[in-house]
Design a protein around this motif. Structure first.
Motif, mmCIF file in Angstrom:
data_model
loop_
_atom_site.group_PDB
_atom_site.id
_atom_site.type_symbol
_atom_site.label_atom_id
_atom_site.label_comp_id
_atom_site.label_asym_id
_atom_site.label_seq_id
_atom_site.Cartn_x
_atom_site.Cartn_y
_atom_site.Cartn_z
ATOM 1 N N ASP A 121 110.801 80.847 16.083
ATOM 2 C CA ASP A 121 111.662 79.896 16.783
ATOM 3 C C ASP A 121 113.086 80.411 16.961
ATOM 4 O O ASP A 121 113.993 79.646 17.309
ATOM 5 C CB ASP A 121 111.706 78.567 16.028
ATOM 6 N N ALA A 122 113.282 81.712 16.714
ATOM 7 C CA ALA A 122 114.632 82.270 16.837
ATOM 8 C C ALA A 122 115.062 82.288 18.298
ATOM 9 O O ALA A 122 114.265 82.572 19.193
ATOM 10 C CB ALA A 122 114.677 83.678 16.268
ATOM 11 N N ALA A 123 116.320 82.001 18.521
ATOM 12 C CA ALA A 123 116.852 82.031 19.880
ATOM 13 C C ALA A 123 116.926 83.472 20.374
ATOM 14 O O ALA A 123 117.151 84.396 19.588
ATOM 15 C CB ALA A 123 118.242 81.405 19.905
ATOM 16 N N PRO A 124 116.716 83.690 21.662
ATOM 17 C CA PRO A 124 116.857 85.052 22.198
ATOM 18 C C PRO A 124 118.262 85.589 21.920
ATOM 19 O O PRO A 124 119.251 84.870 22.064
ATOM 20 C CB PRO A 124 116.621 84.863 23.701
ATOM 21 N N TYR A 125 118.328 86.840 21.503
ATOM 22 C CA TYR A 125 119.608 87.493 21.219
ATOM 23 C C TYR A 125 120.412 86.743 20.157
ATOM 24 O O TYR A 125 121.640 86.669 20.222
ATOM 25 C CB TYR A 125 120.439 87.640 22.502
ATOM 26 N N GLN A 176 116.297 89.012 3.308
ATOM 27 C CA GLN A 176 116.111 87.678 2.731
ATOM 28 C C GLN A 176 117.335 86.793 2.962
ATOM 29 O O GLN A 176 117.220 85.565 2.960
ATOM 30 C CB GLN A 176 115.810 87.782 1.233
ATOM 31 N N LEU A 177 118.481 87.401 3.163
ATOM 32 C CA LEU A 177 119.699 86.640 3.434
ATOM 33 C C LEU A 177 119.914 86.384 4.922
ATOM 34 O O LEU A 177 120.834 85.655 5.299
ATOM 35 C CB LEU A 177 120.917 87.391 2.872
ATOM 36 N N ASP A 178 119.078 86.987 5.753
ATOM 37 C CA ASP A 178 119.236 86.889 7.208
ATOM 38 C C ASP A 178 118.440 85.697 7.736
ATOM 39 O O ASP A 178 117.208 85.684 7.679
ATOM 40 C CB ASP A 178 118.754 88.183 7.863
ATOM 41 N N SER A 179 119.133 84.701 8.245
ATOM 42 C CA SER A 179 118.473 83.477 8.709
ATOM 43 C C SER A 179 117.593 83.709 9.930
ATOM 44 O O SER A 179 116.752 82.871 10.260
ATOM 45 C CB SER A 179 119.528 82.415 9.035
ATOM 46 N N ARG A 180 117.746 84.839 10.594
ATOM 47 C CA ARG A 180 116.946 85.117 11.790
ATOM 48 C C ARG A 180 115.591 85.720 11.459
ATOM 49 O O ARG A 180 114.708 85.785 12.316
ATOM 50 C CB ARG A 180 117.709 86.084 12.708
#
Length: 236
Positions: A121-125, A176-180
């Motif tokens: 569900d990550a937004a493009p870019y 693990q710290l990267d929300s994307r």
């Protein structure tokens, strides 16, 4: 000034040995400068790896006088007056002389899910703002260039082939710290297993030799704290 380099030699058809070479050294002569001079003027069969020669790529990583170093950044004048001992990195398969096969390094990264996997569900870019708390938490661990020196210095890598190693664990922290990233769950399965975070002895050898000033030992501690929260259900 004349200096002696005591260089590790090995090829698939020869037994391990060391060979002494004498080179003329000036104040700023590096170990890499000396190895290049030996190869060009004394022994063209000597094999070693290098690329940038300016302390950026990490290709020239070797063990000098018992410590992992970049050959291009290590000056002979800083190593005392005795013979300078040069050998390949530990815990990697030998290819020839000072050249090792770094493929196991890539395998450890792969097995620890060291590749960024975008969330469905990550937004493009999608980006992480440079002034955000998330970026500030990740920044201390992102400059690894994969030279393998921390793996060579890690005593646990030698005794447990399933241990991911400091570079892979440091990389895992950044992801693990990267929300994307969308592989947090799969990565926790590896990290919280029997052969990853629980095995690190915290000796700090990896941190001591990192030429980029990273602290893989601190990354392991941070992962353990995050992992405990994960197990207790106090974090997502």
């Amino acid at each position: 000034m004349t200096r002696t380099l005591r260089v590790f030699r090995w090829s698939p058809n020869e037994a391990e040995s060391t060979r002494d070479y004498r080179v003329e050294a000036h104040r700023d002569t590096t170990v890499l400068d000396a190895l290049v001079e030996i190869q060009r003027a004394q022994d063209p069969t000597l094999a070693f790896r290098y690329a940038c020669r300016v302390g950026m790529c990490g290709s020239c990583a070797v063990v000098v006088n018992g410590r992992e170093r970049w050959a291009c950044r290590t000056r002979l004048g800083d190593l005392g007056t005795g013979p300078v001992r040069v050998r390949p990195l530990y815990h990697f398969p030998l290819l020839r002389d000072l050249v090792v096969d770094l493929a196991p390094h890539a395998v450890r990264l792969r097995d620890a899910h060291g590749a960024f996997t975008p969330r469905a569900d990550a937004a493009p870019y999608a980006s992480v703002a440079g002034d955000s708390r998330e970026r500030a938490a990740i920044d201390p661990a992102i400059e690894c260039i994969g030279c393998g020196m921390c793996v060579s210095a890690c005593t646990l890598v030698a005794s447990n082939p399933r241990f991911p190693g400091p570079a892979a664990l440091n990389r895992a922290l950044t992801l693990q710290l990267d929300s994307r990233d969308g592989a947090h769950g799969a990565r926790w399965e590896v990290l919280l297993g029997d052969d990853a975070l629980a095995r690190c002895h915290g000796q700090g050898n990896c941190t001591a030799v990192c030429p980029m000033g990273l602290e893989p030992t601190a990354s392991v501690i941070r992962l353990r704290r995050l992992g405990l929260s994960q197990l207790l259900g106090t974090t997502g």
